[in-house]
Design a protein around this motif. Structure first.
Motif, PDB file in Angstrom:
ATOM      1  N   UNK A 199     -18.265  -5.581  41.777  1.00  0.00           N
ATOM      2  CA  UNK A 199     -18.594  -5.343  40.381  1.00  0.00           C
ATOM      3  C   UNK A 199     -18.635  -3.855  40.079  1.00  0.00           C
ATOM      4  N   UNK A 200     -19.144  -3.070  41.055  1.00  0.00           N
ATOM      5  CA  UNK A 200     -19.219  -1.620  40.856  1.00  0.00           C
ATOM      6  C   UNK A 200     -17.828  -1.037  40.782  1.00  0.00           C
ATOM      7  N   UNK A 201     -16.950  -1.491  41.650  1.00  0.00           N
ATOM      8  CA  UNK A 201     -15.595  -0.944  41.690  1.00  0.00           C
ATOM      9  C   UNK A 201     -14.827  -1.248  40.401  1.00  0.00           C
ATOM     10  N   UNK A 202     -15.030  -2.389  39.811  1.00  0.00           N
ATOM     11  CA  UNK A 202     -14.236  -2.788  38.632  1.00  0.00           C
ATOM     12  C   UNK A 202     -15.038  -2.742  37.317  1.00  0.00           C
ATOM     13  N   UNK A 203     -16.121  -2.072  37.316  1.00  0.00           N
ATOM     14  CA  UNK A 203     -16.972  -2.019  36.106  1.00  0.00           C
ATOM     15  C   UNK A 203     -16.252  -1.354  34.935  1.00  0.00           C
ATOM     16  N   UNK A 204     -15.429  -0.316  35.248  1.00  0.00           N
ATOM     17  CA  UNK A 204     -14.733   0.375  34.146  1.00  0.00           C
ATOM     18  C   UNK A 204     -13.770  -0.573  33.458  1.00  0.00           C
ATOM     19  N   UNK A 205     -12.997  -1.394  34.288  1.00  0.00           N
ATOM     20  CA  UNK A 205     -12.050  -2.296  33.671  1.00  0.00           C
ATOM     21  C   UNK A 205     -12.745  -3.466  32.978  1.00  0.00           C
ATOM     22  N   UNK A 206     -13.896  -3.913  33.529  1.00  0.00           N
ATOM     23  CA  UNK A 206     -14.562  -5.090  32.978  1.00  0.00           C
ATOM     24  C   UNK A 206     -15.450  -4.776  31.787  1.00  0.00           C
ATOM     25  N   UNK A 207     -16.210  -3.695  31.882  1.00  0.00           N
ATOM     26  CA  UNK A 207     -17.255  -3.441  30.874  1.00  0.00           C
ATOM     27  C   UNK A 207     -17.104  -2.093  30.159  1.00  0.00           C
ATOM     28  N   UNK A 208     -16.195  -1.248  30.656  1.00  0.00           N
ATOM     29  CA  UNK A 208     -16.013   0.055  30.024  1.00  0.00           C
ATOM     30  C   UNK A 208     -17.126   1.020  30.358  1.00  0.00           C
ATOM     31  N   UNK A 209     -17.841   0.836  31.440  1.00  0.00           N
ATOM     32  CA  UNK A 209     -18.885   1.779  31.858  1.00  0.00           C
ATOM     33  C   UNK A 209     -18.783   1.999  33.360  1.00  0.00           C
ATOM     34  N   UNK A 210     -19.625   2.891  33.836  1.00  0.00           N
ATOM     35  CA  UNK A 210     -19.571   3.275  35.244  1.00  0.00           C
ATOM     36  C   UNK A 210     -20.938   3.066  35.865  1.00  0.00           C
ATOM     37  N   UNK A 211     -20.927   2.535  37.107  1.00  0.00           N
ATOM     38  CA  UNK A 211     -22.171   2.208  37.804  1.00  0.00           C
ATOM     39  C   UNK A 211     -22.298   3.138  39.006  1.00  0.00           C
ATOM     40  N   UNK A 212     -23.500   3.687  39.149  1.00  0.00           N
ATOM     41  CA  UNK A 212     -23.803   4.579  40.273  1.00  0.00           C
ATOM     42  C   UNK A 212     -24.964   3.974  41.055  1.00  0.00           C
ATOM     43  N   UNK A 213     -24.849   4.024  42.427  1.00  0.00           N
ATOM     44  CA  UNK A 213     -25.925   3.594  43.322  1.00  0.00           C
ATOM     45  C   UNK A 213     -26.406   4.840  44.072  1.00  0.00           C
ATOM     46  N   UNK A 214     -27.714   5.127  43.889  1.00  0.00           N
ATOM     47  CA  UNK A 214     -28.291   6.328  44.490  1.00  0.00           C
ATOM     48  C   UNK A 214     -29.335   5.876  45.519  1.00  0.00           C
ATOM     49  N   UNK A 215     -29.257   6.462  46.773  1.00  0.00           N
ATOM     50  CA  UNK A 215     -30.208   6.104  47.843  1.00  0.00           C
ATOM     51  C   UNK A 215     -31.513   6.854  47.630  1.00  0.00           C
ATOM     52  N   UNK A 216     -32.529   6.570  48.436  1.00  0.00           N
ATOM     53  CA  UNK A 216     -33.834   7.212  48.243  1.00  0.00           C
ATOM     54  C   UNK A 216     -33.766   8.734  48.378  1.00  0.00           C
ATOM     55  N   UNK A 217     -32.821   9.251  49.111  1.00  0.00           N
ATOM     56  CA  UNK A 217     -32.751  10.691  49.299  1.00  0.00           C
ATOM     57  C   UNK A 217     -32.050  11.385  48.148  1.00  0.00           C
ATOM     58  N   UNK A 218     -31.617  10.660  47.130  1.00  0.00           N
ATOM     59  CA  UNK A 218     -30.965  11.260  45.976  1.00  0.00           C
ATOM     60  C   UNK A 218     -29.490  11.452  46.161  1.00  0.00           C
ATOM     61  N   UNK A 219     -28.925  10.753  47.113  1.00  0.00           N
ATOM     62  CA  UNK A 219     -27.495  10.848  47.323  1.00  0.00           C
ATOM     63  C   UNK A 219     -26.824   9.632  46.696  1.00  0.00           C
ATOM     64  N   UNK A 220     -25.650   9.886  46.120  1.00  0.00           N
ATOM     65  CA  UNK A 220     -24.901   8.795  45.485  1.00  0.00           C
ATOM     66  C   UNK A 220     -24.253   8.001  46.605  1.00  0.00           C
ATOM     67  N   UNK A 221     -24.688   6.760  46.727  1.00  0.00           N
ATOM     68  CA  UNK A 221     -24.204   5.898  47.793  1.00  0.00           C
ATOM     69  C   UNK A 221     -22.806   5.387  47.453  1.00  0.00           C
ATOM     70  N   UNK A 222     -22.619   4.958  46.207  1.00  0.00           N
ATOM     71  CA  UNK A 222     -21.302   4.524  45.736  1.00  0.00           C
ATOM     72  C   UNK A 222     -21.312   4.543  44.214  1.00  0.00           C
ATOM     73  N   UNK A 223     -20.113   4.553  43.617  1.00  0.00           N
ATOM     74  CA  UNK A 223     -20.050   4.537  42.141  1.00  0.00           C
ATOM     75  C   UNK A 223     -18.672   4.061  41.709  1.00  0.00           C
ATOM     76  N   UNK A 224     -18.590   3.728  40.480  1.00  0.00           N
ATOM     77  CA  UNK A 224     -17.309   3.307  39.894  1.00  0.00           C
ATOM     78  C   UNK A 224     -16.447   4.545  39.722  1.00  0.00           C
TER      79      UNK A 224
END
Length: 615
Positions: free
Chosen positions: A72-97
């Motif tokens: 869902x994160x990978x295809x969020x731009x095509x599906x919903x027109x937005x971008x999803x970011x996952x940030x770990x406790x240390x403040x690092x971006x774990x993954x994003x669209x």
């Protein structure tokens, strides 16, 4: 809608109100719609973010990249027109669209914002956190929704799910709604134009009626009436206007009647009248003022009262009266006439000058009568004093016994008798003149034979004239003249006065002639003499009472005979005239209407009255 100012105003006001309502609605809607759409969008994104956060919580424990959440994160731009970011406790971006190519330059900026939101949520734990930001240089707006990732085992926050939603879609929706709102308002405006015009015309139709009546009243037409069938204030206004029109019509009619009555009264006054305002402009006058100053009617038609005042310099008297606030009176001389001028200022209740009124009287006759009265008194006094003085001068010596000789006494007595008779004649003439002027003795008129009267006078006075050394002749008396209209005794009285007057002023050897003549309308009898004649300056006064060419009054007679003859002739409807030259004698002529003409006129008048009575 030509000349309908209120209709245009109401129409433009309603159009402006609709346009203003549209603009204000659009502006307010843009401010109100933005937070509403933002909240709706957040409510749409929140369940999705919570689902992703719940699914991602296992990715920390198991490091599984093939889950539903990662897809869902990978295809969020095509599906919903937005971008999803996952940030770990240390403040690092774990993954994003992955960002689209057009937004790759915003990657770092968005990443820093995502991390800031992560730490904001870590420091202030709550269910979610929503923020709206603008990223230069194009001021792109983004909604950033942060949701904590909760460890299901211990309930601690293990990270953050951040959804970055571009606001382009939301702004486009708001603009579309604004456009639809404005478009619909304009369509409504176009549709409402005709109803607005009709409604405005219906509303203003009574006012138009009132306006028409008001204009007619201003132009002096009080016959127009407004429509009183309307209810409310418009009907009350119409009834008030109609009542005012009736009252004004009655008031103006009354003023017009008063003005006409005043004009007729002023025109009927024999004296000249003029009134001016404070500026010296004539407001009221009568035509008598022109004739008083000897101006013909044609001049009066071709001039104005103001020009007349300027020409006669009477305007200065009006100015003087207004400046002094008191009446100004004077006597002006114009063409041998005396004109009394009285100018009175017009003062209002506030003691201010509003104008002036002038009265102009011809006092020429009054002054002449006054002069005649003074002369009459002086002449009577003189005529009475002369015999009385003579009588006193004779009586005093007789009374004191100074006259001893019987012959002298007889002479004194004869003089006293003569003066007494002279005084008696004077008194009798005065009484005769008074009786004739008062009209107490009516003169009966009828056909008179002038030839017989002429012969009778000749026979009666031939001897008397001869005794004075004069000759009495009669001419044209053999011809039979038409009867004259008069009175035998009065005609004879006049002729006796004329013959007696001729004897007094004709020297011995002179000739006195009685002449008769006639024309189609008049019979004439004249007494001509060859005496001393009358000066030209005295001809206009020979018929005045006590008038004598000798200013010292030494001539014989009382000076009343010709005056009595002239008045008697006037009372008979005859005319007594005189022609004379100094040294050539005088000719007095009595002209009387023929009896036939007078009788014919009387018959015609009788026919007129009889026909009038029959009708």
């Amino acid at each position: 809608m030509k000349n309908r100012f209120l209709v245009r105003r109401i129409f433009l006001l309603l159009v402006a109100a609709i346009l203003l309502w549209t603009v204000l609605t659009a502006v307010i809607y843009s401010f109100v719609a933005h937070p509403v759409f933002t909240r709706i969008k957040a409510q749409e994104l929140l369940p999705r973010a919570e689902i992703i956060a719940k699914n991602v919580s296992g990715m920390y424990n198991f490091k599984n990249n093939g889950t539903f959440a990662s897809t869902l994160i990978d295809h969020s731009d095509e599906l919903f027109g937005n971008w999803i970011y996952i940030v770990n406790p240390e403040g690092e971006i774990f993954c994003h669209t992955r960002l689209p190519n057009t937004k790759e330059d915003l990657g770092e900026h968005l990443a820093s914002l995502v991390v800031e939101e992560h730490w904001e949520l870590i420091q202030n734990p709550k269910r979610h956190h929503l923020v709206e930001i603008k990223i230069p240089p194009q001021d792109d707006r983004f909604l950033i929704l942060s949701v904590p990732i909760i460890n299901p085992d211990d309930g601690q926050i293990k990270g953050t799910t951040v959804i970055v939603q571009p606001a382009n879609e939301m702004d486009a929706g708001i603009q579309s709604l604004n456009f639809a709102l404005i478009t619909s308002s304009l369509i409504v405006l176009v549709i409402m134009v005709i109803p607005i015009i009709i409604a405005a015309l219906r509303i203003l139709s009574p006012l138009e009626s009132i306006r028409r009546v008001s204009i007619a009243m201003a132009e002096g037409d009080f016959s127009q009436r407004a429509d009183e069938t309307q209810e409310g204030e418009i009907g009350d206004l119409a009834r008030t206007i109609n009542w005012m029109a009736e009252e004004l019509h009655a008031s103006f009619q009354q003023l017009s009647n008063q003005r006409n009555n005043l004009k007729q009264i002023i025109d009927s006054i024999e004296d000249g009248i003029a009134a001016c305002n404070r500026d010296g402009k004539i407001t009221v006058h009568n035509d008598r003022i022109y004739s008083l100053f000897g101006l013909d009617p044609q001049y009066a038609k071709n001039t104005t009262p103001d020009a007349f005042l300027a020409r006669t310099r009477i305007g200065s008297f009006f100015s003087e009266a207004m400046n002094k606030k008191e009446a100004v009176s004077c006597v002006m001389t114009k063409d041998h006439r005396q004109i009394q001028v009285v100018i009175t200022p017009l003062i209002s209740d506030q003691n201010t000058i509003t104008g002036a009124a002038g009265l102009f009287r011809d006092i020429t006759k009054e002054q002449q009568l006054e002069q005649i009265r003074r002369d009459y008194v002086a002449n009577v006094s003189h005529e009475l004093r002369t015999p009385l003085t003579a009588m006193r001068g004779l009586l005093e010596p007789l009374t004191e016994g100074m006259v001893k000789d019987p012959k002298d006494q007889q002479r004194y007595h004869n003089i006293l008798l003569r003066e007494t008779m002279r005084l008696s004649r004077l008194i009798n003439d005065m009484l005769e003149l008074s009786n004739i002027q008062s009209g107490t003795n009516a003169i009966e008129l009828g056909p008179v034979n002038i030839t017989d009267i002429a012969h009778g006078l000749f026979d009666a006075y031939d001897t008397t004239v001869s005794e004075h050394g004069q000759t009495l002749q009669i001419h044209n008396a053999k011809h039979r003249l038409p009867p004259a209209w008069g009175n035998d005794d009065r005609i004879e009285q006049i002729l006796v006065i004329l013959i007696d007057n001729a004897m007094k002023f004709t020297h011995e050897g002179g000739v006195i002639t009685i002449e008769t003549a006639a024309d189609d309308r008049h019979v004439h009898i004249s007494v001509r003499d060859t005496g001393i004649g009358i000066a030209a300056d005295d001809l206009d006064h020979v018929f005045d009472r006590f008038y004598k060419a000798d200013r010292a009054h030494n001539e014989p007679g009382t000076g009343l005979g010709l005056s009595i003859a002239h008045i008697v002739a006037e009372q008979m409807g005859a005319e007594l005239t005189v022609k004379s030259e100094p040294g050539q004698g005088s000719c007095f002529t009595l002209s009387m209407p023929t009896a036939d003409n007078v009788m014919r006129s009387l018959d015609q008048m009788k026919d007129v009255y009889d026909s009038h009575d029959e009708n």
